[in-house]
Design an enzyme around this catalytic site. Structure first.
Site, PDB file in Angstrom:
ATOM      1  N   SER A  90       0.922  -1.427   0.059  1.00  0.00           N
ATOM      2  CA  SER A  90      -0.132   0.241   0.714  1.00  0.00           C
ATOM      3  C   SER A  90       0.908   1.653   0.578  1.00  0.00           C
ATOM      4  O   SER A  90       0.752   2.219  -1.063  1.00  0.00           O
ATOM      5  CB  SER A  90      -1.088   0.127   1.479  1.00  0.00           C
ATOM      6  OG  SER A  90      -2.009  -0.579   1.418  1.00  0.00           O
ATOM      7  N   ASP A  91       1.448   1.779   0.607  1.00  0.00           N
ATOM      8  CA  ASP A  91       2.577   2.871   1.015  1.00  0.00           C
ATOM      9  C   ASP A  91       3.315   2.264  -0.682  1.00  0.00           C
ATOM     10  O   ASP A  91       3.740   3.567  -1.137  1.00  0.00           O
ATOM     11  CB  ASP A  91       4.306   1.720   1.555  1.00  0.00           C
ATOM     12  CG  ASP A  91       3.837   2.957   3.074  1.00  0.00           C
ATOM     13  OD1 ASP A  91       2.765   3.382   3.511  1.00  0.00           O
ATOM     14  OD2 ASP A  91       4.043   2.247   4.212  1.00  0.00           O
ATOM     15  N   ILE A  92       3.834   0.984  -0.857  1.00  0.00           N
ATOM     16  CA  ILE A  92       4.656   1.791  -2.630  1.00  0.00           C
ATOM     17  C   ILE A  92       3.943   1.895  -3.043  1.00  0.00           C
ATOM     18  O   ILE A  92       4.474   2.925  -4.502  1.00  0.00           O
ATOM     19  CB  ILE A  92       5.455  -0.071  -2.567  1.00  0.00           C
ATOM     20  CG1 ILE A  92       6.759   0.054  -1.986  1.00  0.00           C
ATOM     21  CG2 ILE A  92       6.297   0.230  -4.049  1.00  0.00           C
ATOM     22  CD1 ILE A  92       6.726  -1.373  -2.135  1.00  0.00           C
TER      23      ILE A  92
END
Length: 408
Positions: A176-178
């Protein structure tokens, strides 16, 4: 050296952890001048996120973690105390020279420093201001702290990840961050295009939860069209059969049969022509309706040969099959090596003088990514940046440090 497409673009990077740094690393790989703005004495939280750290010449852990190295290449680190009035003033002097500001503070967290978009846009109307947060800048959950794990759960990813009847699982990487970092980078490029055409900057609002929902892609579309939430399917595909992992005589293989022709080829290669002729399995629609029967019938065939036999044999006839690699096997595979997916850059703390990094996966014929600097140590470029961006001399830089704005 070939000129890069983002050369001349300056980015004031107030982000830390993963989503923001991953965004700005990708922009830095394309030539943007990214200054990583960090708190004196502490810096990015991930610098201390072990247990894997860069080793010094004696084999001891340094202060730089492998996690931090993964998202901070090609940047210059500068320390600024933005809680101090002098630091705030210094930040604004640098922002005046910047094209882009990236931040992932809690919603409203920069307002007290006068570094929020509303405050800065009055003085810098052409600034592209990218805000990354867990739940976005608006909505009932905007004030909540958000992390990748929570976004994977909130956006539905965990509800389709795991074995049927088992516990919902997160993905083993902060996806999700990436992905939020990737969407942010794309949005910044679009906003710069708009700025170049109109002179207008804007605020970009990228949320981990929005990102997670968006890239559920076909699974999200399946729900919207049917009204039925998909569930845990392990390694199986919701729309294609057989498309899963199978146990072989010496390990697991991924079998990704995407059409009826490939299925018939597998049957012939495996010596299972009776399955190709079985009306339960003739088409993909049929195989979907009889998923478990086919899986059970195929299992003994798959276990009768070794992993590499399946990969080589099926590959030769155009049936997709592949290994479930460890990181060691992935990086040592001759194909990975041929694609130059590892780059080594000089690092002042590394015992061998260099640190290995995962290369940018983008291949470009005219302006490929370039690797100029390893992830910086804390405040490594403070004086350099202040001289470069603001034209300050050593005395002026020392004075700023004495006044609490930074650490020279």
């Amino acid at each position: 050296m070939t000129a890069l497409p983002l050369e001349g673009i300056r980015i004031f990077d107030l982000s830390r952890i993963m989503a923001g740094p991953f965004c700005t690393q990708n922009l830095a790989d394309m030539g943007a001048d990214v200054i990583k703005v960090e708190r004196p004495g502490e810096g990015d939280d991930t610098r201390a996120w072990g247990p894997i750290y860069v080793k010094d010449a004696d084999g001891n852990d340094t202060t730089e973690s492998a996690y931090y190295l993964s998202a901070n290449r090609n940047k210059r680190s500068i320390t600024i105390n933005i809680s101090h009035p002098e630091g705030q003033a210094l930040a604004k002097r640098l922002i005046a020279k910047a094209d882009v500001l990236v931040q992932n503070f809690k919603v409203g967290g920069l307002k007290k420093y006068g570094l929020d978009y509303e405050s800065l846009s009055k003085d810098f109307p052409g600034l592209v201001y990218c805000s990354i947060s867990g739940y976005g800048q608006t909505g009932p959950y905007a004030s909540r702290a958000g992390y990748d794990f929570m976004a994977q759960g909130f956006g539905g990813l965990m509800s389709v990840t795991g074995e049927p009847g088992g516990t919902p699982m997160k993905v083993g990487v902060a996806v999700s961050d990436i992905m939020c970092g990737m969407y942010s980078a794309m949005s910044i490029l679009a906003a710069l295009r708009h700025r170049d055409c109109t002179g207008e900057g804007q605020e970009i609002d990228c949320a981990l939860t929005d990102t997670q929902i968006a890239w559920m892609a076909n699974q999200a579309s399946n729900y919207l069209v049917s009204g039925v939430s998909p569930g845990l399917m392990g390694n199986s595909h919701p729309s294609i059969v057989p498309y899963t992992t199978y146990e072989t005589a010496d390990g697991f293989v991924i079998l990704a049969i995407g059409n009826d022709t490939q299925f018939r080829k597998w049957c012939e290669h495996a010596g299972a022509n009776e399955l190709a002729e079985d009306p339960r399995f003739t088409t993909n629609r049929d195989r979907l309706a009889h998923r478990q029967e086919l899986t059970d019938l195929m299992a003994p065939y798959m276990k009768s040969r070794k992993l590499q036999e399946w990969i080589d044999g099926l590959g030769a006839i155009g049936v997709p099959a592949g290994p479930v690699n460890t990181m060691e096997r992935a990086f040592n595979d001759p194909h990975t090596k041929s694609r130059d997916m590892v780059v080594e850059l000089p690092h002042p703390l590394a015992g061998g003088g260099k640190v290995p990094l995962v290369a940018n996966p983008v291949k470009m014929s005219k302006t490929p990514p370039q690797y100029k600097m390893a992830p910086p140590t804390l405040g490594q470029h403070t004086g350099e940046v202040l001289e470069d961006w603001l034209g300050l001399d050593n005395a002026e830089i020392d004075d700023l440090a004495k006044r609490g704005a930074t650490t020279a």
